[in-house]
Write a protein that holds these residues in place. Structure first.
Motif, PDB file in Angstrom:
ATOM      1  N   GLU A  12       0.831  -1.211   0.000  1.00  0.00           N
ATOM      2  CA  GLU A  12       0.000   0.000   0.000  1.00  0.00           C
ATOM      3  C   GLU A  12       0.862   1.256   0.000  1.00  0.00           C
ATOM      4  O   GLU A  12       0.552   2.234  -0.664  1.00  0.00           O
ATOM      5  CB  GLU A  12      -0.914  -0.010   1.220  1.00  0.00           C
ATOM      6  CG  GLU A  12      -1.866   1.178   1.265  1.00  0.00           C
ATOM      7  CD  GLU A  12      -2.692   1.203   2.537  1.00  0.00           C
ATOM      8  OE1 GLU A  12      -3.406   2.200   2.745  1.00  0.00           O
ATOM      9  OE2 GLU A  12      -2.610   0.241   3.317  1.00  0.00           O
ATOM     10  N   ARG A  13       1.973   1.217   0.752  1.00  0.00           N
ATOM     11  CA  ARG A  13       2.864   2.378   0.804  1.00  0.00           C
ATOM     12  C   ARG A  13       3.502   2.639  -0.554  1.00  0.00           C
ATOM     13  O   ARG A  13       3.640   3.790  -0.976  1.00  0.00           O
ATOM     14  CB  ARG A  13       3.946   2.139   1.863  1.00  0.00           C
ATOM     15  CG  ARG A  13       4.780   3.382   2.175  1.00  0.00           C
ATOM     16  CD  ARG A  13       5.798   3.101   3.268  1.00  0.00           C
ATOM     17  NE  ARG A  13       5.140   2.798   4.535  1.00  0.00           N
ATOM     18  CZ  ARG A  13       5.151   1.607   5.123  1.00  0.00           C
ATOM     19  NH1 ARG A  13       5.782   0.588   4.541  1.00  0.00           N
ATOM     20  NH2 ARG A  13       4.535   1.414   6.264  1.00  0.00           N
ATOM     21  N   ARG A  14       3.878   1.577  -1.261  1.00  0.00           N
ATOM     22  CA  ARG A  14       4.460   1.750  -2.598  1.00  0.00           C
ATOM     23  C   ARG A  14       3.458   2.366  -3.560  1.00  0.00           C
ATOM     24  O   ARG A  14       3.794   3.238  -4.349  1.00  0.00           O
ATOM     25  CB  ARG A  14       4.955   0.403  -3.130  1.00  0.00           C
ATOM     26  CG  ARG A  14       6.263  -0.072  -2.526  1.00  0.00           C
ATOM     27  CD  ARG A  14       6.887  -1.143  -3.405  1.00  0.00           C
ATOM     28  NE  ARG A  14       5.993  -2.291  -3.543  1.00  0.00           N
ATOM     29  CZ  ARG A  14       6.017  -3.351  -2.747  1.00  0.00           C
ATOM     30  NH1 ARG A  14       6.867  -3.416  -1.754  1.00  0.00           N
ATOM     31  NH2 ARG A  14       5.178  -4.359  -2.955  1.00  0.00           N
ATOM     32  N   VAL A  15       2.200   1.909  -3.480  1.00  0.00           N
ATOM     33  CA  VAL A  15       1.163   2.469  -4.350  1.00  0.00           C
ATOM     34  C   VAL A  15       0.911   3.935  -4.022  1.00  0.00           C
ATOM     35  O   VAL A  15       0.748   4.777  -4.910  1.00  0.00           O
ATOM     36  CB  VAL A  15      -0.141   1.646  -4.219  1.00  0.00           C
ATOM     37  CG1 VAL A  15      -1.285   2.340  -4.946  1.00  0.00           C
ATOM     38  CG2 VAL A  15       0.058   0.250  -4.770  1.00  0.00           C
ATOM     39  N   ARG A  16       0.903   4.241  -2.721  1.00  0.00           N
ATOM     40  CA  ARG A  16       0.599   5.601  -2.288  1.00  0.00           C
ATOM     41  C   ARG A  16       1.669   6.592  -2.732  1.00  0.00           C
ATOM     42  O   ARG A  16       1.373   7.746  -3.042  1.00  0.00           O
ATOM     43  CB  ARG A  16       0.444   5.623  -0.768  1.00  0.00           C
ATOM     44  CG  ARG A  16      -0.198   6.891  -0.254  1.00  0.00           C
ATOM     45  CD  ARG A  16      -0.700   6.728   1.172  1.00  0.00           C
ATOM     46  NE  ARG A  16       0.364   6.725   2.155  1.00  0.00           N
ATOM     47  CZ  ARG A  16       0.675   5.714   2.927  1.00  0.00           C
ATOM     48  NH1 ARG A  16       0.015   4.587   2.832  1.00  0.00           N
ATOM     49  NH2 ARG A  16       1.665   5.788   3.810  1.00  0.00           N
ATOM     50  N   GLY A  19       2.154   5.760  -7.207  1.00  0.00           N
ATOM     51  CA  GLY A  19       1.037   5.661  -8.130  1.00  0.00           C
ATOM     52  C   GLY A  19       0.718   6.976  -8.814  1.00  0.00           C
ATOM     53  O   GLY A  19       1.297   8.032  -8.529  1.00  0.00           O
ATOM     54  N   ALA A  20      -0.261   6.894  -9.727  1.00  0.00           N
ATOM     55  CA  ALA A  20      -0.665   8.090 -10.472  1.00  0.00           C
ATOM     56  C   ALA A  20      -1.275   9.148  -9.565  1.00  0.00           C
ATOM     57  O   ALA A  20      -1.202  10.341  -9.860  1.00  0.00           O
ATOM     58  CB  ALA A  20      -1.669   7.688 -11.557  1.00  0.00           C
ATOM     59  N   SER A  21      -1.884   8.717  -8.447  1.00  0.00           N
ATOM     60  CA  SER A  21      -2.517   9.682  -7.550  1.00  0.00           C
ATOM     61  C   SER A  21      -1.503  10.666  -6.968  1.00  0.00           C
ATOM     62  O   SER A  21      -1.838  11.815  -6.676  1.00  0.00           O
ATOM     63  CB  SER A  21      -3.240   8.952  -6.416  1.00  0.00           C
ATOM     64  OG  SER A  21      -2.321   8.198  -5.644  1.00  0.00           O
ATOM     65  N   LEU A  22      -0.254  10.211  -6.805  1.00  0.00           N
ATOM     66  CA  LEU A  22       0.785  11.107  -6.285  1.00  0.00           C
ATOM     67  C   LEU A  22       1.002  12.277  -7.231  1.00  0.00           C
ATOM     68  O   LEU A  22       1.106  13.437  -6.798  1.00  0.00           O
ATOM     69  CB  LEU A  22       2.089  10.339  -6.081  1.00  0.00           C
ATOM     70  CG  LEU A  22       3.299  11.184  -5.654  1.00  0.00           C
ATOM     71  CD1 LEU A  22       3.068  11.794  -4.283  1.00  0.00           C
ATOM     72  CD2 LEU A  22       4.560  10.339  -5.658  1.00  0.00           C
ATOM     73  N   THR A 285     -12.193   8.626   2.464  1.00  0.00           N
ATOM     74  CA  THR A 285     -11.163   8.765   1.429  1.00  0.00           C
ATOM     75  C   THR A 285     -10.124   9.829   1.767  1.00  0.00           C
ATOM     76  O   THR A 285      -9.052   9.855   1.183  1.00  0.00           O
ATOM     77  CB  THR A 285     -11.796   9.137   0.076  1.00  0.00           C
ATOM     78  OG1 THR A 285     -12.487  10.390   0.207  1.00  0.00           O
ATOM     79  CG2 THR A 285     -12.784   8.069  -0.371  1.00  0.00           C
ATOM     80  N   LEU A 286     -10.424  10.725   2.675  1.00  0.00           N
ATOM     81  CA  LEU A 286      -9.587  11.848   3.107  1.00  0.00           C
ATOM     82  C   LEU A 286      -9.408  12.878   1.990  1.00  0.00           C
ATOM     83  O   LEU A 286      -9.777  14.041   2.133  1.00  0.00           O
ATOM     84  CB  LEU A 286      -8.229  11.364   3.617  1.00  0.00           C
ATOM     85  CG  LEU A 286      -7.467  12.368   4.492  1.00  0.00           C
ATOM     86  CD1 LEU A 286      -8.178  12.547   5.829  1.00  0.00           C
ATOM     87  CD2 LEU A 286      -6.040  11.916   4.739  1.00  0.00           C
ATOM     88  N   TRP A 287      -8.859  12.419   0.845  1.00  0.00           N
ATOM     89  CA  TRP A 287      -8.611  13.340  -0.268  1.00  0.00           C
ATOM     90  C   TRP A 287      -9.884  13.704  -1.018  1.00  0.00           C
ATOM     91  O   TRP A 287      -9.895  14.626  -1.824  1.00  0.00           O
ATOM     92  CB  TRP A 287      -7.603  12.721  -1.240  1.00  0.00           C
ATOM     93  CG  TRP A 287      -6.247  12.570  -0.632  1.00  0.00           C
ATOM     94  CD1 TRP A 287      -5.754  11.475   0.029  1.00  0.00           C
ATOM     95  CD2 TRP A 287      -5.208  13.551  -0.593  1.00  0.00           C
ATOM     96  NE1 TRP A 287      -4.476  11.716   0.468  1.00  0.00           N
ATOM     97  CE2 TRP A 287      -4.115  12.976   0.094  1.00  0.00           C
ATOM     98  CE3 TRP A 287      -5.096  14.850  -1.083  1.00  0.00           C
ATOM     99  CZ2 TRP A 287      -2.929  13.659   0.316  1.00  0.00           C
ATOM    100  CZ3 TRP A 287      -3.905  15.534  -0.867  1.00  0.00           C
ATOM    101  CH2 TRP A 287      -2.846  14.943  -0.178  1.00  0.00           C
ATOM    102  N   GLY A 288     -10.968  12.979  -0.763  1.00  0.00           N
ATOM    103  CA  GLY A 288     -12.228  13.317  -1.409  1.00  0.00           C
ATOM    104  C   GLY A 288     -12.736  14.690  -1.019  1.00  0.00           C
ATOM    105  O   GLY A 288     -13.527  15.302  -1.752  1.00  0.00           O
TER     106      GLY A 288
END
Length: 360
Positions: A12-16, A19-22, A285-288
């Motif tokens: 999950e940390r690698r994706v966070r 990932g594209a969201s970064l 979602t926090l970022w939502g």
């Protein structure tokens, strides 16, 4: 050899962080940073900074409702505490100096934390809708006090504080790299930096072991208690942390608008806006909150201007004029469409669909 839980966290940390969201988040931050240079308009700056403020405020509420499972109708009360603490510190009870400004933030944080702990200690043991009603009662009480205690709070007229030095509206520091260094611009970047810092702090909070414990309590409180977790203490920590964040944001709001009154800082409409934003963006979602705040505040700013556009394009048309006056109706339709097509909020639904594709 890592355990399955450690392996899942590492994935999950690698994706966070890769990932594209970064890149989307970095692009949004860059847009906020460059806006005063690219669009030197106070209306654009005002909208952008209010989106940042309310997105962070909604994220703090999401920590409570989305990650802890606590439904509260009193979160906006702490926002008002921070706004009034700063306004009174540099106004009626103090002076427009940096020291009193810092004192106002400190007093607001202490007051917000103490009140959050007291309310939580007496109310968190009450479950479901009863806790929401208790927090709503406290919020109404705070609103009544702000209206009635006019010698201190200014009553319904509110307070118009003046801020010191570089935060003053009258400050003019010339130009730097082509950008006019005014009090508004300095305040914009300082408040934006505070919002970014608070957002990163909340992100770390919800992804920490404490945050995962809160999510376990949200999903199944009885099982968490059976495992030995003192759920009441964890819920109290979560609500107090989110309340302190809301208090800081209230102080930042007072710095930006330089005006505080009961309706703008403590009114029930503020709480309703927070609820709408978190529903639009996605609970948990926090970022939502960024999406929810952008949709709501942009619609509220742009839709009323339809009357001006209609008067220009359809001069003399009474039907067009009446249609454009119903902008609240269009906003309601927009909200219904968002809820219909994005049942878990915009970001929540997008994440769910992406997870389905990945599973395939």
């Amino acid at each position: 050899m890592p355990t399955p839980v450690q392996a899942a966290r590492e994935a999950e940390r690698r994706v966070r962080f890769t990932g594209a969201s970064l890149y989307v988040r970095l692009a949004l931050l860059l847009a906020w940073l460059l806006l005063p240079v690219a669009v030197p308009s106070f209306q654009a700056m005002d909208l952008a900074l209010k989106i940042a403020l309310f997105a962070t405020l909604v994220a703090s509420y999401d920590v409570v409702i989305g990650y802890t499972g606590i439904v509260s109708f009193g979160h906006a009360m702490y926002f008002g505490f921070g706004a009034y603490a700063v306004a009174m510190a540099v106004g009626k009870l103090g002076a427009p100096t940096y020291g009193f400004l810092a004192l106002g933030f400190a007093a607001g944080i202490v007051a917000g934390a103490v009140i959050a702990v007291l309310i939580g200690a007496f109310s968190l043991r009450v479950k479901a809708i009863f806790f929401a009603m208790v927090t709503l009662a406290f919020a109404e009480f705070a609103l009544i006090v702000a209206v009635q205690w006019s010698p201190i709070t200014g009553g319904e007229d509110g307070l118009s504080p003046k801020f010191p030095g570089v935060f003053s509206v009258a400050f003019d520091g010339g130009r730097w790299l082509g950008l006019p260094v005014t009090g508004r611009v300095v305040t914009y970047y300082v408040v934006l930096a505070i919002c970014v810092g608070l957002f990163l702090m909340m992100s770390r909070f919800v992804h920490s072991p404490l945050g995962r414990t809160l999510q376990a309590i949200r999903d199944n409180e009885l099982r968490a208690e059976a495992l030995g977790f003192r759920t009441f203490v964890f819920q109290l920590v979560s609500s107090s942390f989110a309340s302190v964040v809301a208090t800081i944001l209230g102080g930042c709001y007072a710095m930006w608008v330089a005006y505080v009154n009961p309706e703008s800082a403590l009114g029930i409409p503020i709480m309703l806006d927070i609820l709408l934003m978190v529903i639009i963006g996605g609970i948990g979602t926090l970022w939502g909150g960024v999406i929810g705040a952008a949709v709501l505040l942009t619609a509220r700013t742009v839709l009323p201007d339809l009357r001006v556009v209609s008067a220009t394009l359809f001069a003399g048309s009474e039907i067009a004029q009446r249609l454009t006056e119903r902008w609240l109706l269009y906003f309601g339709i927009l909200f219904i469409l968002v809820v219909f097509f994005f049942p878990k909020g915009v970001l929540g639904t997008i994440r769910e669909r992406m997870a389905r594709r990945t599973a395939r």
